[in-house]
Design an enzyme around this catalytic site. Sequence first.
Site, PDB file in Angstrom:
ATOM      1  N   ARG A  10      -8.706  -0.272   4.456  1.00  0.00           N
ATOM      2  CA  ARG A  10      -7.769   0.685   3.857  1.00  0.00           C
ATOM      3  C   ARG A  10      -6.451   0.006   3.516  1.00  0.00           C
ATOM      4  O   ARG A  10      -5.761   0.412   2.599  1.00  0.00           O
ATOM      5  CB  ARG A  10      -7.477   1.830   4.836  1.00  0.00           C
ATOM      6  CG  ARG A  10      -8.658   2.691   5.171  1.00  0.00           C
ATOM      7  CD  ARG A  10      -8.236   3.908   5.945  1.00  0.00           C
ATOM      8  NE  ARG A  10      -7.152   4.618   5.267  1.00  0.00           N
ATOM      9  CZ  ARG A  10      -6.648   5.781   5.695  1.00  0.00           C
ATOM     10  NH1 ARG A  10      -7.106   6.323   6.805  1.00  0.00           N
ATOM     11  NH2 ARG A  10      -5.683   6.376   5.036  1.00  0.00           N
ATOM     12  N   LEU A  12       7.996  19.184   7.235  1.00  0.00           N
ATOM     13  CA  LEU A  12       9.241  18.746   6.581  1.00  0.00           C
ATOM     14  C   LEU A  12       9.071  18.667   5.061  1.00  0.00           C
ATOM     15  O   LEU A  12       9.996  18.981   4.303  1.00  0.00           O
ATOM     16  CB  LEU A  12       9.698  17.399   7.137  1.00  0.00           C
ATOM     17  CG  LEU A  12      10.021  17.352   8.630  1.00  0.00           C
ATOM     18  CD1 LEU A  12      10.608  16.008   9.015  1.00  0.00           C
ATOM     19  CD2 LEU A  12      10.965  18.479   9.041  1.00  0.00           C
ATOM     20  N   CYS A  29      -4.592  12.671  12.164  1.00  0.00           N
ATOM     21  CA  CYS A  29      -5.382  11.442  12.124  1.00  0.00           C
ATOM     22  C   CYS A  29      -5.331  10.853  13.536  1.00  0.00           C
ATOM     23  O   CYS A  29      -4.734  11.421  14.445  1.00  0.00           O
ATOM     24  CB  CYS A  29      -4.836  10.469  11.093  1.00  0.00           C
ATOM     25  SG  CYS A  29      -3.382   9.600  11.662  1.00  0.00           S
ATOM     26  N   LYS A  67       0.846  -1.204   0.000  1.00  0.00           N
ATOM     27  CA  LYS A  67       0.000   0.000   0.000  1.00  0.00           C
ATOM     28  C   LYS A  67       0.876   1.246   0.000  1.00  0.00           C
ATOM     29  O   LYS A  67       0.675   2.161  -0.795  1.00  0.00           O
ATOM     30  CB  LYS A  67      -0.891  -0.003   1.237  1.00  0.00           C
ATOM     31  CG  LYS A  67      -1.587   1.334   1.514  1.00  0.00           C
ATOM     32  CD  LYS A  67      -2.463   1.318   2.759  1.00  0.00           C
ATOM     33  CE  LYS A  67      -1.729   1.565   4.032  1.00  0.00           C
ATOM     34  NZ  LYS A  67      -1.405   2.950   4.357  1.00  0.00           N
ATOM     35  N   ASN A  68       1.872   1.275   0.896  1.00  0.00           N
ATOM     36  CA  ASN A  68       2.645   2.507   1.067  1.00  0.00           C
ATOM     37  C   ASN A  68       3.667   2.740  -0.036  1.00  0.00           C
ATOM     38  O   ASN A  68       4.204   3.839  -0.144  1.00  0.00           O
ATOM     39  CB  ASN A  68       3.305   2.528   2.458  1.00  0.00           C
ATOM     40  CG  ASN A  68       2.255   2.665   3.551  1.00  0.00           C
ATOM     41  OD1 ASN A  68       1.102   2.993   3.261  1.00  0.00           O
ATOM     42  ND2 ASN A  68       2.641   2.397   4.776  1.00  0.00           N
ATOM     43  N   ASP A  87       4.503   0.343  12.028  1.00  0.00           N
ATOM     44  CA  ASP A  87       3.254  -0.210  11.470  1.00  0.00           C
ATOM     45  C   ASP A  87       3.026  -1.662  11.877  1.00  0.00           C
ATOM     46  O   ASP A  87       1.972  -2.212  11.560  1.00  0.00           O
ATOM     47  CB  ASP A  87       3.252  -0.111   9.948  1.00  0.00           C
ATOM     48  CG  ASP A  87       3.156   1.330   9.484  1.00  0.00           C
ATOM     49  OD1 ASP A  87       3.357   1.588   8.290  1.00  0.00           O
ATOM     50  OD2 ASP A  87       2.894   2.197  10.339  1.00  0.00           O
ATOM     51  N   ARG A 117       0.613  14.570  12.907  1.00  0.00           N
ATOM     52  CA  ARG A 117       1.181  14.258  11.593  1.00  0.00           C
ATOM     53  C   ARG A 117       1.300  15.499  10.698  1.00  0.00           C
ATOM     54  O   ARG A 117       0.689  15.605   9.637  1.00  0.00           O
ATOM     55  CB  ARG A 117       0.381  13.145  10.930  1.00  0.00           C
ATOM     56  CG  ARG A 117       0.413  11.889  11.799  1.00  0.00           C
ATOM     57  CD  ARG A 117      -0.222  10.702  11.192  1.00  0.00           C
ATOM     58  NE  ARG A 117       0.573  10.178  10.086  1.00  0.00           N
ATOM     59  CZ  ARG A 117       0.164   9.135   9.351  1.00  0.00           C
ATOM     60  NH1 ARG A 117      -0.984   8.596   9.580  1.00  0.00           N
ATOM     61  NH2 ARG A 117       0.903   8.708   8.359  1.00  0.00           N
ATOM     62  N   ARG A 135      -4.139  11.031   4.133  1.00  0.00           N
ATOM     63  CA  ARG A 135      -3.044  12.005   4.229  1.00  0.00           C
ATOM     64  C   ARG A 135      -1.998  11.804   3.142  1.00  0.00           C
ATOM     65  O   ARG A 135      -1.285  12.744   2.813  1.00  0.00           O
ATOM     66  CB  ARG A 135      -2.325  11.966   5.567  1.00  0.00           C
ATOM     67  CG  ARG A 135      -2.967  11.350   6.693  1.00  0.00           C
ATOM     68  CD  ARG A 135      -2.098  11.341   7.892  1.00  0.00           C
ATOM     69  NE  ARG A 135      -1.342  12.553   8.021  1.00  0.00           N
ATOM     70  CZ  ARG A 135      -0.117  12.709   7.536  1.00  0.00           C
ATOM     71  NH1 ARG A 135       0.420  11.742   6.851  1.00  0.00           N
ATOM     72  NH2 ARG A 135       0.543  13.827   7.707  1.00  0.00           N
TER      73      ARG A 135
HETATM   74  C1  EPZ Z   1       4.426   6.759   6.313  1.00  0.00           C
HETATM   75  O1  EPZ Z   1       3.706   7.839   6.889  1.00  0.00           O
HETATM   76  C2  EPZ Z   1       3.436   5.616   6.216  1.00  0.00           C
HETATM   77  N1  EPZ Z   1       2.308   5.994   5.358  1.00  0.00           N
HETATM   78  C3  EPZ Z   1       2.929   5.257   7.609  1.00  0.00           C
HETATM   79  O2  EPZ Z   1       2.074   4.115   7.467  1.00  0.00           O
HETATM   80  C4  EPZ Z   1       4.127   4.867   8.480  1.00  0.00           C
HETATM   81  O3  EPZ Z   1       3.663   4.598   9.795  1.00  0.00           O
HETATM   82  C5  EPZ Z   1       5.131   6.023   8.510  1.00  0.00           C
HETATM   83  O4  EPZ Z   1       5.519   6.358   7.161  1.00  0.00           O
HETATM   84  C6  EPZ Z   1       6.376   5.690   9.300  1.00  0.00           C
HETATM   85  O5  EPZ Z   1       6.978   4.562   8.760  1.00  0.00           O
HETATM   86  C7  EPZ Z   1       2.475   5.986   4.025  1.00  0.00           C
HETATM   87  O6  EPZ Z   1       3.531   5.677   3.510  1.00  0.00           O
HETATM   88  C8  EPZ Z   1       1.282   6.366   3.206  1.00  0.00           C
HETATM   89  P1  EPZ Z   1       6.658   9.980   8.476  1.00  0.00           P
HETATM   90  P2  EPZ Z   1       4.377   9.321   6.916  1.00  0.00           P
HETATM   91  O7  EPZ Z   1       6.669  11.233   7.709  1.00  0.00           O
HETATM   92  O8  EPZ Z   1       5.195   9.524   5.726  1.00  0.00           O
HETATM   93  C9  EPZ Z   1       6.535  13.296  11.864  1.00  0.00           C
HETATM   94  C10 EPZ Z   1       0.132   2.834   7.721  1.00  0.00           C
HETATM   95  O9  EPZ Z   1      -0.351   2.283   8.718  1.00  0.00           O
HETATM   96  N2  EPZ Z   1       6.528  14.254  10.748  1.00  0.00           N
HETATM   97  O10 EPZ Z   1       7.798   9.031   8.348  1.00  0.00           O
HETATM   98  O11 EPZ Z   1       3.294  10.279   7.225  1.00  0.00           O
HETATM   99  C11 EPZ Z   1       5.281  12.435  11.927  1.00  0.00           C
HETATM  100  O12 EPZ Z   1       4.267  13.106  12.641  1.00  0.00           O
HETATM  101  C12 EPZ Z   1       0.686   4.243   7.826  1.00  0.00           C
HETATM  102  O13 EPZ Z   1       0.242   2.289   6.580  1.00  0.00           O
HETATM  103  C13 EPZ Z   1       6.643  15.617  11.032  1.00  0.00           C
HETATM  104  O14 EPZ Z   1       6.727  16.021  12.192  1.00  0.00           O
HETATM  105  O15 EPZ Z   1       5.314   9.180   8.197  1.00  0.00           O
HETATM  106  C14 EPZ Z   1       5.769  11.196  12.624  1.00  0.00           C
HETATM  107  O16 EPZ Z   1       5.771  11.445  14.020  1.00  0.00           O
HETATM  108  C15 EPZ Z   1       0.478   4.843   9.205  1.00  0.00           C
HETATM  109  N3  EPZ Z   1       6.647  16.500   9.993  1.00  0.00           N
HETATM  110  C16 EPZ Z   1       7.211  11.045  12.136  1.00  0.00           C
HETATM  111  O17 EPZ Z   1       7.585  12.343  11.629  1.00  0.00           O
HETATM  112  C17 EPZ Z   1       6.562  16.093   8.691  1.00  0.00           C
HETATM  113  O18 EPZ Z   1       6.587  16.945   7.787  1.00  0.00           O
HETATM  114  C18 EPZ Z   1       7.385  10.036  11.007  1.00  0.00           C
HETATM  115  O19 EPZ Z   1       6.429  10.348  10.023  1.00  0.00           O
HETATM  116  C19 EPZ Z   1       6.439  14.706   8.427  1.00  0.00           C
HETATM  117  C20 EPZ Z   1       6.442  13.801   9.470  1.00  0.00           C
END
Ligand code: EPZ
Length: 422
Positions: free
Chosen positions: A401, A127, A118, A22-23, A309, A123, A94
């Site tokens: 999902r 960045l 969410c 999915k991701n 995850d 989230r 998102r």
């Molecule tokens: C991706 O989300 C995945 N989703 C998530 O999977 C997964 O849990 C996550 O990566 C971590 O591996 C998809 O790929 C669609 P991050 P993403 O940016 O990209 C913070 C699932 O269950 N952050 O690596 O949103 C954020 O809040 C989903 O399939 C900022 O602060 O995750 C988090 O605490 C859930 N500012 C941390 O960084 C930003 O601009 C890591 O988030 C971006 C992120």
Amino acid sequence: MDSILVRGNGALSGAIPIAGAKNACLTLMPATLLSDEPLTLTNAPRLSDIRTMTQLLQSLGAEVASLQDGLVLAMSSHSITNHTADYDIVRKMRASILVLGPMLARYGHAVVSLPGGCAIGARPVDLHLKALEAMGAELDLRDGYVHAKAPGGRLKGAVVEFPFVSVGATENALMAATLAKGTTEIRNAAREPEIVDLARCLKKMGAKIEGEGTSTITIEGTDRLGGATHPVVTDRIELGTYMLVPAICGGEVECIGGTLDLVESFAEKLDAAGVSVTQTNRGLKVARKNGRVQAVDVTTEPFPGFPTDLQAQMMALLCTAQGTSVLEEKIFENRFMHAPELMRMGAKIEVHGGTATVTGVEKLKGAPVMATDLRASVSLILAGLAAEGETIVSRVYHLDRGYERVEEKLRACGAHIERISA
Ligand code: EPZ
């Protein structure tokens, strides 16, 4: 809203096919915006999130045809008419923010709704925005939308240094950099297999990328990208989830399409808990080494660490382990919502901030429980498979999902599971 009824039925054995990730698919699909030639994805997962991304791309004017029962996505964005990603679609998923980088890089402007938070956390996307600003983008946040412009119609290569690892921000920056003028270096980049898969696809489209899978990715921008056909990488989170079925119920399951490199740290934890994982020529074969699994401590980290995850699913296993386990959730600020639901089934869990202490019990008891987010929903199903009696998981739209045909895949291993349509 549908529910799923699960009845504990002892050991489960059989073969479970693992779908495309999915991701990975959710970042490969927006890549079509980078080129006016067709991009075709194969091994695509059949999920509601993929249908949402399809709607979003079509709302921008891209053509997305779902073929072969959803396994193939034939896309083309040669006639994009609209550069605004509306809130009513973005709020549903998102990952919609991933159209921002490609749209800005190809057209020089984009308007994308801010995704909002969410259940598992705020989230933010700061960045993503900082990375695009480093590449010259002018951003104006108003009315809940990001209004983005590239001066002179083109982004420029830059050094993008992330203060901490972000999968989505790395993906947005990587896609945007492929069409920027000059060289971009992404430092502290995410190393997830989904990033490597995206880079592989972009390189087939003509992008010049090095270092994917490491913390530093270098991209030489080009004037245009071509089309490609690309198979979506196997879903390591679905894989890890189904590896837990024999671990929590007993029996032996072969996860078809699974490879150890996708789940190395997870497989190591299972081994320490007393679960064997063997690579066969079809996939990963999983079974308990002997009786009840042993407690292990888990800390979630960016890849190649233990995946956040899989934290909820691992907690379900540890609720039935011998001994006490400590789980630390280091990625998201609110990702223990499955704990109170598992406690309704007799689990012994204490949550303090980002740490959950789980004292294993011999047997969980079936109960009505509620899914709160995607991974929590499947954690409750795993618990129900091993519990005594009946478990009814409500709000399974969360489940749909990220997991295709769950009932079918589990029933093939002997599970008593059925969907109750409301
Ligand atoms: C991706 O989300 C995945 N989703 C998530 O999977 C997964 O849990 C996550 O990566 C971590 O591996 C998809 O790929 C669609 P991050 P993403 O940016 O990209 C913070 C699932 O269950 N952050 O690596 O949103 C954020 O809040 C989903 O399939 C900022 O602060 O995750 C988090 O605490 C859930 N500012 C941390 O960084 C930003 O601009 C890591 O988030 C971006 C992120």
